[in-house]
Design a protein around this motif. Structure first.
Motif, PDB file in Angstrom:
ATOM      1  N   ASP A 102      26.284 -11.562  13.600  1.00 19.63           N
ATOM      2  CA  ASP A 102      27.074 -12.032  14.741  1.00 19.63           C
ATOM      3  C   ASP A 102      28.074 -10.967  15.173  1.00 19.63           C
ATOM      4  OD1 ASP A 102      25.861 -14.542  14.755  1.00 19.63           O
ATOM      5  OD2 ASP A 102      27.493 -15.517  13.652  1.00 19.63           O
ATOM      6  N   ALA A 103      28.731 -10.364  14.200  1.00 22.19           N
ATOM      7  CA  ALA A 103      29.751  -9.360  14.497  1.00 22.19           C
ATOM      8  C   ALA A 103      29.142  -8.170  15.220  1.00 22.19           C
ATOM      9  CB  ALA A 103      30.438  -8.912  13.210  1.00 22.19           C
ATOM     10  N   ALA A 137      34.977 -12.183  21.117  1.00 23.14           N
ATOM     11  CA  ALA A 137      33.953 -13.144  20.730  1.00 23.14           C
ATOM     12  C   ALA A 137      34.512 -14.038  19.637  1.00 23.14           C
ATOM     13  CB  ALA A 137      32.704 -12.434  20.230  1.00 23.14           C
ATOM     14  N   GLY A 138      34.242 -15.346  19.747  1.00 26.99           N
ATOM     15  CA  GLY A 138      34.730 -16.297  18.762  1.00 26.99           C
ATOM     16  C   GLY A 138      33.603 -16.994  18.025  1.00 26.99           C
ATOM     17  N   THR A 139      33.975 -17.769  17.016  1.00 24.41           N
ATOM     18  CA  THR A 139      33.017 -18.441  16.142  1.00 24.41           C
ATOM     19  C   THR A 139      32.028 -17.420  15.574  1.00 24.41           C
ATOM     20  OG1 THR A 139      33.160 -20.257  17.762  1.00 24.41           O
ATOM     21  CG2 THR A 139      31.761 -20.609  15.848  1.00 24.41           C
ATOM     22  N   VAL A 140      32.567 -16.285  15.170  1.00 24.67           N
ATOM     23  CA  VAL A 140      31.755 -15.212  14.591  1.00 24.67           C
ATOM     24  C   VAL A 140      31.644 -15.491  13.095  1.00 24.67           C
ATOM     25  CG1 VAL A 140      31.537 -12.729  14.275  1.00 24.67           C
ATOM     26  CG2 VAL A 140      32.599 -13.627  16.352  1.00 24.67           C
ATOM     27  N   THR A 156      37.076 -15.483  13.884  1.00 25.27           N
ATOM     28  CA  THR A 156      36.254 -16.275  12.976  1.00 25.27           C
ATOM     29  C   THR A 156      36.936 -17.610  12.698  1.00 25.27           C
ATOM     30  OG1 THR A 156      37.232 -15.586  10.874  1.00 25.27           O
ATOM     31  CG2 THR A 156      35.592 -14.101  11.868  1.00 25.27           C
ATOM     32  N   PRO A 157      36.158 -18.644  12.356  1.00 24.39           N
ATOM     33  CA  PRO A 157      36.771 -19.925  11.993  1.00 24.39           C
ATOM     34  C   PRO A 157      37.193 -19.998  10.526  1.00 24.39           C
ATOM     35  CG  PRO A 157      34.400 -20.152  12.033  1.00 24.39           C
ATOM     36  CD  PRO A 157      34.689 -18.738  12.454  1.00 24.39           C
ATOM     37  N   ALA A 158      36.757 -19.008   9.746  1.00 22.87           N
ATOM     38  CA  ALA A 158      37.019 -19.006   8.309  1.00 22.87           C
ATOM     39  C   ALA A 158      36.895 -17.572   7.797  1.00 22.87           C
ATOM     40  CB  ALA A 158      36.025 -19.926   7.585  1.00 22.87           C
ATOM     41  N   VAL A 159      37.120 -17.401   6.508  1.00 22.40           N
ATOM     42  CA  VAL A 159      36.961 -16.076   5.900  1.00 22.40           C
ATOM     43  C   VAL A 159      35.481 -15.897   5.593  1.00 22.40           C
ATOM     44  CG1 VAL A 159      37.700 -14.511   4.088  1.00 22.40           C
ATOM     45  CG2 VAL A 159      39.268 -16.283   4.915  1.00 22.40           C
ATOM     46  N   THR A 160      34.784 -15.197   6.462  1.00 19.49           N
ATOM     47  CA  THR A 160      33.347 -14.995   6.326  1.00 19.49           C
ATOM     48  C   THR A 160      33.056 -13.497   6.231  1.00 19.49           C
ATOM     49  OG1 THR A 160      32.822 -14.721   8.681  1.00 19.49           O
ATOM     50  CG2 THR A 160      33.061 -16.978   7.863  1.00 19.49           C
ATOM     51  N   GLU A 161      31.774 -13.179   6.043  1.00 21.78           N
ATOM     52  CA  GLU A 161      31.384 -11.774   5.974  1.00 21.78           C
ATOM     53  C   GLU A 161      31.658 -11.037   7.277  1.00 21.78           C
ATOM     54  OE1 GLU A 161      27.255 -12.231   5.030  1.00 21.78           O
ATOM     55  OE2 GLU A 161      26.639 -12.286   7.134  1.00 21.78           O
ATOM     56  N   ALA A 162      31.846 -11.779   8.359  1.00 18.26           N
ATOM     57  CA  ALA A 162      32.117 -11.153   9.650  1.00 18.26           C
ATOM     58  C   ALA A 162      33.457 -10.429   9.668  1.00 18.26           C
ATOM     59  CB  ALA A 162      32.085 -12.205  10.757  1.00 18.26           C
ATOM     60  N   GLY A 186      29.987  -6.135  24.004  1.00 19.64           N
ATOM     61  CA  GLY A 186      31.208  -5.681  24.667  1.00 19.64           C
ATOM     62  C   GLY A 186      32.483  -6.354  24.223  1.00 19.64           C
ATOM     63  N   ALA A 187      32.428  -7.160  23.159  1.00 22.70           N
ATOM     64  CA  ALA A 187      33.651  -7.778  22.649  1.00 22.70           C
ATOM     65  C   ALA A 187      34.585  -6.709  22.090  1.00 22.70           C
ATOM     66  CB  ALA A 187      33.318  -8.795  21.565  1.00 22.70           C
ATOM     67  N   SER A 188      35.865  -6.829  22.383  1.00 26.71           N
ATOM     68  CA  SER A 188      36.825  -5.849  21.883  1.00 26.71           C
ATOM     69  C   SER A 188      37.588  -6.354  20.666  1.00 26.71           C
ATOM     70  CB  SER A 188      37.806  -5.429  22.983  1.00 26.71           C
ATOM     71  OG  SER A 188      38.450  -6.553  23.548  1.00 26.71           O
ATOM     72  N   TYR A 189      37.370  -7.612  20.284  1.00 28.93           N
ATOM     73  CA  TYR A 189      37.905  -8.160  19.034  1.00 28.93           C
ATOM     74  C   TYR A 189      37.040  -9.356  18.654  1.00 28.93           C
ATOM     75  CZ  TYR A 189      40.113 -11.389  22.301  1.00 28.93           C
ATOM     76  OH  TYR A 189      40.332 -12.295  23.315  1.00 28.93           O
ATOM     77  N   LEU A 190      37.152  -9.771  17.395  1.00 28.92           N
ATOM     78  CA  LEU A 190      36.367 -10.887  16.881  1.00 28.92           C
ATOM     79  C   LEU A 190      37.303 -11.974  16.369  1.00 28.92           C
ATOM     80  CD1 LEU A 190      33.781  -8.881  14.712  1.00 28.92           C
ATOM     81  CD2 LEU A 190      33.596  -9.505  17.138  1.00 28.92           C
TER      82      LEU A 190
END
Length: 207
Positions: free
Chosen positions: A78-79, A70-73, A92-98, A86-90
């Motif tokens: 969101d995470a 999953a992207g844009t987490v 992110t577009p930046a350093v976020t809490e995700a 069912g996402a096996s990795y995440l």
């Protein structure tokens, strides 16, 4: 998938496809077509229409072994939602809490960063690898410069990476590249899947 598996997959596959679109059915067909064409890592951006359902349906169709993320987490919520879908990795577009939440969930995170300070922050939050974004601002010369202070970091340039640029980034030290519109085109909005297969072939040849 743990961090080691994710890093191994990045190094082996060298290409992460980024799917985002306005048509959930077309996005699902795009994901499945990419995997069938040999693209082993495919990210469904959460800005895609019914993204979580696309991930669920793709996981059901492709099985547990597929490199589906999953992207844009952006948030911890969101995470968690992506993991449940069912996402096996995440990604992110930046350093976020995700990033930290992905670590807590046991999922590898490809965290967006551009400056050295952001790279340090992403690694400190638990990122498995760094999504160098937007890569086109610095190009491969900037990647080479970043690798001097961070020689052991797995960088994945994303943003403006076409087939012509992909090999140059790998020569500059990227472990893999991420490609959205230069690879996916309009397929996730209902465009030609045959054209998608041709673009996937061009990327694989370049890499």
């Amino acid at each position: 998938m743990d961090d080691g598996d994710f890093l191994t997959a990045l190094a082996a596959r060298r290409l992460l496809a980024i799917v985002r679109g306005r048509d959930a059915g077309a996005a699902l067909r795009t994901v499945i077509t990419l995997v069938e064409a040999g693209v082993g890592l495919v990210e469904v951006s959460l800005v895609t229409a019914d993204a979580l359902d696309v991930i669920r349906r793709a996981r059901a169709a492709l099985g547990d072994a597929a490199g589906l993320g999953a992207g844009t987490v952006l948030t911890a919520d969101d995470a968690r939602a992506a993991a449940e879908a069912g996402a096996s990795y995440l990604v992110t577009p930046a350093v976020t809490e995700a990033v930290a939440e992905g670590r807590r969930l046991g999922l590898p995170v490809l965290a967006g960063a551009f400056t050295p300070t952001e790279v340090v922050a992403a690694l400190g939050a638990g990122a498995a690898a760094i999504k160098l974004f937007p890569a086109f601002l610095g190009g491969e010369r900037y990647l080479r410069a970043l690798r001097d202070p961070f020689p052991g970091v797995a960088f994945v340039p994303v943003g403006g990476v076409g087939a012509a640029e992909a090999a140059a980034y790998l020569r500059a030290g990227a472990v893999a590249v991420g490609a959205g519109s230069p690879l996916v085109g309009d397929a996730a909005d209902g465009g030609s899947l045959d054209a998608l297969r041709e673009r996937a072939r061009a990327f694989e040849e370049a890499l």
